[in-house]
Design a protein around this motif. Structure first.
Motif, PDB file in Angstrom:
ATOM      1  N   TRP A   1       0.937  -1.201  -0.050  1.00  0.00           N
ATOM      2  CA  TRP A   1       0.140  -0.055  -0.079  1.00  0.00           C
ATOM      3  C   TRP A   1       0.810   1.204   0.035  1.00  0.00           C
ATOM      4  O   TRP A   1       0.657   2.072  -0.711  1.00  0.00           O
ATOM      5  CB  TRP A   1      -0.599   0.056   1.323  1.00  0.00           C
TER       6      TRP A   1
ATOM      7  N   LEU B   1       1.090   4.090  -2.739  1.00  0.00           N
ATOM      8  CA  LEU B   1       0.926   5.664  -2.612  1.00  0.00           C
ATOM      9  C   LEU B   1       1.999   6.282  -2.786  1.00  0.00           C
ATOM     10  O   LEU B   1       1.858   7.608  -3.365  1.00  0.00           O
ATOM     11  CB  LEU B   1       0.775   5.519  -1.113  1.00  0.00           C
TER      12      LEU B   1
ATOM     13  N   TYR C   1       1.502   6.911  -6.494  1.00  0.00           N
ATOM     14  CA  TYR C   1       0.438   8.159  -6.580  1.00  0.00           C
ATOM     15  C   TYR C   1       1.196   9.323  -6.584  1.00  0.00           C
ATOM     16  O   TYR C   1       0.990  10.250  -7.303  1.00  0.00           O
ATOM     17  CB  TYR C   1      -0.482   7.905  -5.428  1.00  0.00           C
TER      18      TYR C   1
ATOM     19  N   ALA D   1      -6.465   6.493  -1.711  1.00  0.00           N
ATOM     20  CA  ALA D   1      -5.750   5.528  -0.669  1.00  0.00           C
ATOM     21  C   ALA D   1      -6.644   4.463   0.024  1.00  0.00           C
ATOM     22  O   ALA D   1      -6.100   3.442   0.444  1.00  0.00           O
ATOM     23  CB  ALA D   1      -5.385   6.765   0.590  1.00  0.00           C
TER      24      ALA D   1
END
Length: 154
Positions: A55, A59, A62, A126
């Motif tokens: 994760w 991110l 991102y 998220a």
């Protein structure tokens, strides 16, 4: 257990590996979680660590996209401008929901970068990314429990 220290190192490796797999290193983190389970790792700890690492790696992708410099995206992720432009139509159609799919090999990283580049809502991205990546590793845990008896242990 006398090999507990080895698992502790394995958990750190699981976190680093799953993080990198969601960013700059093109490999599947699925093997990492299965490997640590075969090695005797705790399922809940393994799931939590793998999900967190993957994760946070997603991110990172991102935010690289959010920085919005084509040169960085092409240099570090080797994603061509044409590829992201092609993905824009999907991003416009599905929005933040695409973050559920950032766990997919190859295109998942492109989705994460595209979501950031086109500045979709960070909070939604998220949360959806966390759910998608968590579900992916839960799937591998389920497979391990179904077929794990046939795998060798160390």
């Amino acid at each position: 257990m006398e090999l507990e220290w080895l698992l502790d190192l394995g958990y750190a490796g699981l976190f680093i590996g799953t993080f990198l797999a969601a960013t700059i290193i093109p490999f599947s983190s699925d093997f990492l979680i299965v490997g640590i389970l075969v090695g005797g790792g705790d399922p809940l700890a393994s799931w939590s660590i793998a999900t967190a690492g993957n994760w946070l790696g997603g991110l990172t992708s991102y935010w690289i996209g959010r920085a919005g410099k084509w040169e960085w995206i092409e240099k570090w992720f080797r994603v061509k401008k044409e590829t992201l432009e092609k993905q824009k139509s999907r991003i416009d159609k599905y929005g933040s929901l695409l973050a559920f799919l950032t766990w997919l090999p190859f295109v998942g990283d492109v989705f994460a970068i595209g979501l950031g580049f086109y500045k979709l809502h960070f909070g939604k991205c998220a949360i959806y990314m966390l759910i998608g990546k968590g579900a992916r590793f839960a799937f591998w845990l389920a497979l391990y429990y179904i077929f794990g008896d046939s795998l060798p242990t160390f």
